[in-house]
Design a protein around this motif. Sequence first.
Motif, mmCIF file in Angstrom:
data_model
loop_
_atom_site.group_PDB
_atom_site.id
_atom_site.type_symbol
_atom_site.label_atom_id
_atom_site.label_comp_id
_atom_site.label_asym_id
_atom_site.label_seq_id
_atom_site.Cartn_x
_atom_site.Cartn_y
_atom_site.Cartn_z
ATOM 1 N N ASN A 306 -28.686 -51.316 -17.855
ATOM 2 C CA ASN A 306 -28.253 -50.812 -16.443
ATOM 3 C C ASN A 306 -27.014 -51.253 -16.174
ATOM 4 O O ASN A 306 -26.223 -50.346 -15.691
ATOM 5 N N ASN A 310 -23.797 -48.685 -15.794
ATOM 6 C CA ASN A 310 -22.896 -48.692 -14.680
ATOM 7 C C ASN A 310 -21.584 -49.180 -14.744
ATOM 8 O O ASN A 310 -20.612 -48.272 -14.294
ATOM 9 N N GLU A 313 -19.798 -46.588 -16.664
ATOM 10 C CA GLU A 313 -19.482 -45.469 -15.859
ATOM 11 C C GLU A 313 -18.475 -45.669 -14.815
ATOM 12 O O GLU A 313 -17.703 -44.537 -14.131
ATOM 13 N N LYS A 361 -23.543 -41.373 -7.566
ATOM 14 C CA LYS A 361 -23.257 -40.419 -8.710
ATOM 15 C C LYS A 361 -23.957 -38.989 -8.677
ATOM 16 O O LYS A 361 -25.027 -38.954 -8.344
ATOM 17 N N GLY A 368 -31.024 -47.710 -11.388
ATOM 18 C CA GLY A 368 -30.655 -48.831 -12.254
ATOM 19 C C GLY A 368 -30.652 -50.253 -11.760
ATOM 20 O O GLY A 368 -31.511 -51.008 -12.196
HETATM 21 MG MG MG Z 1 -27.113 -47.182 -13.109
#
Ligand code: MG
Lengths: 418, 119
Positions: A306, A310, A313, A361, A368
Amino acid sequence: MNPSLDYRPLYNAFREIISVINSSIRLKDVMDLVVWKYSEVLGARGAIMRLLNIDTDELEISASYGISQAYLAKGPVSLHRTITDACRQKKVILIEDIVNDPRVQYPESAREEGYRFIIDVPLSVADNVVGIIRLFFSEIRRFSEAELDWIIAIAEQCSCALGKARLIDSYEFKYLQLATHAEKLSALGRMAAGIAHEINNPLAGILLYSSNMIKKVPPGEPIEEGLQIIIDETIRCRKIIQGLLDFSKGRDPRKEPTNINEIIDKSIKILENEFHIHRVNLRTHLASDMIDVMADGSQLEQVFVNLLINAVEAVPEGGTVEVISSVGESRTSITIEVKDNGPGIGKKERDKIFEPFFSTKSKGTGLGLAVSYGIIRNHHGEISLQSHPGKGTRFIITIPVSQDTDSGLAGISTQETP
Amino acid sequence: MKILIVDDEYVIRHGCRMILEEQGYTVETTATCGEAIDAVSSNAYDLVLLDLKLPDRDGTELFKAVPRGINGYPRIIVMSGYINLRNNMSAVDQARFDFLPKPFTDEELLAAVEQNTMG
Ligand SMILES: [Mg+2]
Ligand SMILES: Nc1ncnc2c1ncn2[C@@H]1O[C@H](COP(=O)(O)OP(=O)(O)OP(=O)(O)O)[C@@H](O)[C@H]1O
């Protein structure tokens, strides 16, 4: 030194103040005593203690002795005019010409009150001036070395008490923040668990029948496609619900001696492709002296995945994500950090990111971090974060090596800078 | 091969029974813990599929009633997430349990049942 000076009053007042500082939990008691003793021992008409209000940058009255209401009502005085260089050097400032000295902001009123001589005693905490005690006298007088030393010594003790009180305040504030945050998350968790259990039964019915029915329809029929969609969407619901349950206390970890470095390696393996596709560099610094912790490896793997997703991203193409593991100094806990050089997390978002379904997002579920929080709490660990908008984010997880004792408050803490 | 399904929801009882019977298993169902305790006391089952949230009593009360054969059989599949069964249970007893959290597909159900029945 003046041999004829009687040191006893100085000594007694000092002793009295020290004992109040050490025994009183109320700062106000200390401040009241200090202004009173200053006036009494030095023969002043009265004294005002002003402390700095950080928000307004003004000195506000926090204690006074022997001063008329009318004079006290004059209002706050500005910091910049009052605090001079001498003040910063922790020196007593003698103001003999009170009518013309710029440090006296209401000279006429002072005269009317019968003051002819003023001294300022600065209060400082960690080299910052945080306040001033001003003493008012009916006539100009001289001070012996011993008296000046005494004035400074009392001011130092008083500053000390101030510093201590502020420290306690800030700890209390931080603890309260932590406690309410944890409380909010646990209420959310209980609610989520309740909903999840209720929904699992109807989902079970849908999934059982649809997965069985699809085997009974002729392949290629539109009905087959419809059933496949039902199955896929139900499995999607299952994942969300599982996330909610993981966030709440739903799933007990199956703990066994676990090497965190191996779990980190596994998580990285899972995401290798992600890093490659997004052209994100990954750096690892894993402790060579890593020790086993009692942990549920697959749950922790989920946490690292997770955090890493993140991070991937968050960073732009060519960005860098770092994973660092280390063993605590006392070797009773281990720490894992996941660091990125993405945009960081703003102050407002920081309070929310661990809540289920909070996401910025377009395709995020917002589970997450909520799930990760739940898992770390079940390991009696702490997940904290440091973020500096524009520079990046660092998530820090600490897990105790053995978790026999309940550590109580599962923690989140946030700080300004990495 | 005889299986007992204990769940208070008709859809689950019926769905599991249909899928298992299609594969040739003999299936009986009960909706309460009390009925289930009666059933296991007077019948020999190869496997019990158990929901823990039952209207009359906590499903865990059934654990003691299920007779203990050899090698930890018959086994009990708990249809919920992993729960801690530490309460004074021996390792052998604990090994009698498996977990199949709802929701599950027919294939997941059959795989779990196959794994938990002898031979
Ligand atoms: Mg996440
Ligand atoms: N490394 C990071 N840098 C910047 N923002 C982050 C970072 N990690 C988390 N966040 C912020 O926290 C939010 C919540 O994260 P979380 O992982 O819980 O959900 P998500 O990533 O949005 O969705 P999901 O993980 O369920 O797919 C994100 O939407 C993002 O705004």
